[in-house]
Motif scaffolding. Sequence first.
Motif, PDB file in Angstrom:
ATOM      1  N   TYR A   1       0.351  -1.117  -0.048  1.00  0.00           N
ATOM      2  CA  TYR A   1      -0.056  -0.013   0.223  1.00  0.00           C
ATOM      3  C   TYR A   1       0.958   0.747  -0.174  1.00  0.00           C
ATOM      4  O   TYR A   1       0.797   2.210  -0.602  1.00  0.00           O
ATOM      5  N   LEU A   2       1.689   1.277   0.593  1.00  0.00           N
ATOM      6  CA  LEU A   2       2.969   2.517   0.310  1.00  0.00           C
ATOM      7  C   LEU A   2       3.656   2.270  -0.990  1.00  0.00           C
ATOM      8  O   LEU A   2       3.838   3.635  -1.399  1.00  0.00           O
ATOM      9  N   LEU A   3       3.431   1.538  -1.271  1.00  0.00           N
ATOM     10  CA  LEU A   3       4.707   1.282  -2.887  1.00  0.00           C
ATOM     11  C   LEU A   3       2.847   2.458  -3.918  1.00  0.00           C
ATOM     12  O   LEU A   3       3.522   2.665  -4.991  1.00  0.00           O
TER      13      LEU A   3
ATOM     14  N   PHE B   1       3.027   5.545  -3.154  1.00  0.00           N
ATOM     15  CA  PHE B   1       4.347   5.778  -3.860  1.00  0.00           C
ATOM     16  C   PHE B   1       4.873   6.514  -5.034  1.00  0.00           C
ATOM     17  O   PHE B   1       4.646   7.391  -6.042  1.00  0.00           O
ATOM     18  N   VAL B   2       4.238   5.597  -6.314  1.00  0.00           N
ATOM     19  CA  VAL B   2       4.206   5.611  -7.529  1.00  0.00           C
ATOM     20  C   VAL B   2       3.156   6.331  -7.692  1.00  0.00           C
ATOM     21  O   VAL B   2       2.905   7.204  -8.690  1.00  0.00           O
ATOM     22  N   THR B   3       1.499   6.490  -7.574  1.00  0.00           N
ATOM     23  CA  THR B   3       0.890   7.833  -6.936  1.00  0.00           C
ATOM     24  C   THR B   3       1.315   9.179  -7.049  1.00  0.00           C
ATOM     25  O   THR B   3       1.375  10.043  -8.085  1.00  0.00           O
TER      26      THR B   3
ATOM     27  N   PRO C   1      -5.930   6.982 -13.815  1.00  0.00           N
ATOM     28  CA  PRO C   1      -5.612   5.621 -13.547  1.00  0.00           C
ATOM     29  C   PRO C   1      -5.312   6.143 -11.979  1.00  0.00           C
ATOM     30  O   PRO C   1      -4.472   5.555 -11.195  1.00  0.00           O
ATOM     31  N   LEU C   2      -4.094   7.243 -11.874  1.00  0.00           N
ATOM     32  CA  LEU C   2      -3.064   7.589 -10.848  1.00  0.00           C
ATOM     33  C   LEU C   2      -4.425   8.293  -9.328  1.00  0.00           C
ATOM     34  O   LEU C   2      -4.514   7.399  -8.716  1.00  0.00           O
ATOM     35  N   ALA C   3      -5.720   8.523 -10.271  1.00  0.00           N
ATOM     36  CA  ALA C   3      -7.064   8.648  -9.178  1.00  0.00           C
ATOM     37  C   ALA C   3      -7.255   8.013  -7.962  1.00  0.00           C
ATOM     38  O   ALA C   3      -7.339   7.119  -6.981  1.00  0.00           O
ATOM     39  N   ALA C   4      -6.760   6.152  -9.471  1.00  0.00           N
ATOM     40  CA  ALA C   4      -7.887   5.288  -9.152  1.00  0.00           C
ATOM     41  C   ALA C   4      -6.485   4.405  -8.046  1.00  0.00           C
ATOM     42  O   ALA C   4      -6.985   3.819  -7.443  1.00  0.00           O
TER      43      ALA C   4
ATOM     44  N   HIS D   1      -4.847   3.124  -2.553  1.00  0.00           N
ATOM     45  CA  HIS D   1      -3.906   3.833  -1.474  1.00  0.00           C
ATOM     46  C   HIS D   1      -4.902   3.524   0.418  1.00  0.00           C
ATOM     47  O   HIS D   1      -4.849   3.388   0.692  1.00  0.00           O
ATOM     48  N   PHE D   2      -5.950   4.606  -0.506  1.00  0.00           N
ATOM     49  CA  PHE D   2      -6.381   4.701   0.880  1.00  0.00           C
ATOM     50  C   PHE D   2      -7.276   3.990   1.341  1.00  0.00           C
ATOM     51  O   PHE D   2      -7.848   3.439   2.989  1.00  0.00           O
ATOM     52  N   PHE D   3      -7.916   2.588   0.792  1.00  0.00           N
ATOM     53  CA  PHE D   3      -8.900   1.749   1.131  1.00  0.00           C
ATOM     54  C   PHE D   3      -7.987   0.960   1.594  1.00  0.00           C
ATOM     55  O   PHE D   3      -8.465   0.421   2.808  1.00  0.00           O
TER      56      PHE D   3
END
Length: 295
Positions: A130-132, A135-137, A169-172, A177-179
């Motif tokens: 989830y951190l990865l 970070f990608v986002t 895609p970044l928003a998704a 990540h939030f989930f």
Amino acid sequence: MTQTKRQNRIAMKYPWNDRAGKPSVIKIAALAVAFLPLLWIAASYKTNILGPRPITQAIHETGDWAIRFFLVSLTISPLRAITRWSKLILVRRILGLTALAYALLHFSLYIVDQNFNLSRVATEIWLRIYLLIGFVTLLGLVALGVTSTDAMIRRMGKNWNRLHRLAYPLAALGILHFFMQSKADVTEPTLMAGLLLALLAYRVAKVWDFDIAAVPTLIAIAVIAAFGTVLIEYAWFAVATRIPPSRVLLANLSFSHSIRPTWWVLMACLIPAFWAAIRPMIGNDGRKINPLSAK
């Protein structure tokens, strides 16, 4: 130097100016809204409202606001086309950069929480999925942010449009990540996922040449987004938790405790349909906007 270039330089010098170099009320309002969450977080930290782990709570708050502002920035183009309010486009860049600023603050506070141990930060990002994803986002938001200037738009040409299609895609990824960070209480990430579905449905309708400002189209988008929200919530509880997903479905039919995200999504998405329905009765300024020019 031409008059247009001089005006653009003035507009760039002060972010609250429009392209004519005059103060813009809507941009001033957007900048004020951008700073309000930061002021609230700072005041809450000073007054010990953030709880026993204030840095951790501040990390969560800044991350939440990053996603909220990012989603709001993505709604600007649809709202501009639906409302025929052309000046809305003036705040899209401000809101997108605000999302980036909160995302960078989110990551910076995480580094602070790890006592500035960058090797540990890198290890945690690599080992925790989830951190990865987060970070990608963040890297994607940085790429969108640094290419958001007029100069970069001209320099990149068509490649700018290709790059900025990554916004959805970044928003998704940000919502995922939030989930994963929220675990069992996924009310807000589910709400965000439903709103993102509505934005995606809007884009599909535009690509398929539907009248995206027509009441039937907007109602269809609202129903699709609401139904999709139920499915997302059901899938999350079925895959990621031990809570029976059937209870989630039943909860959407009960209003005794709270209103579930699907109903909030439906109501939020029906507001543009209501506006489109009453617009002919209240009139407009007659200016037409080409929705295909919107991002």
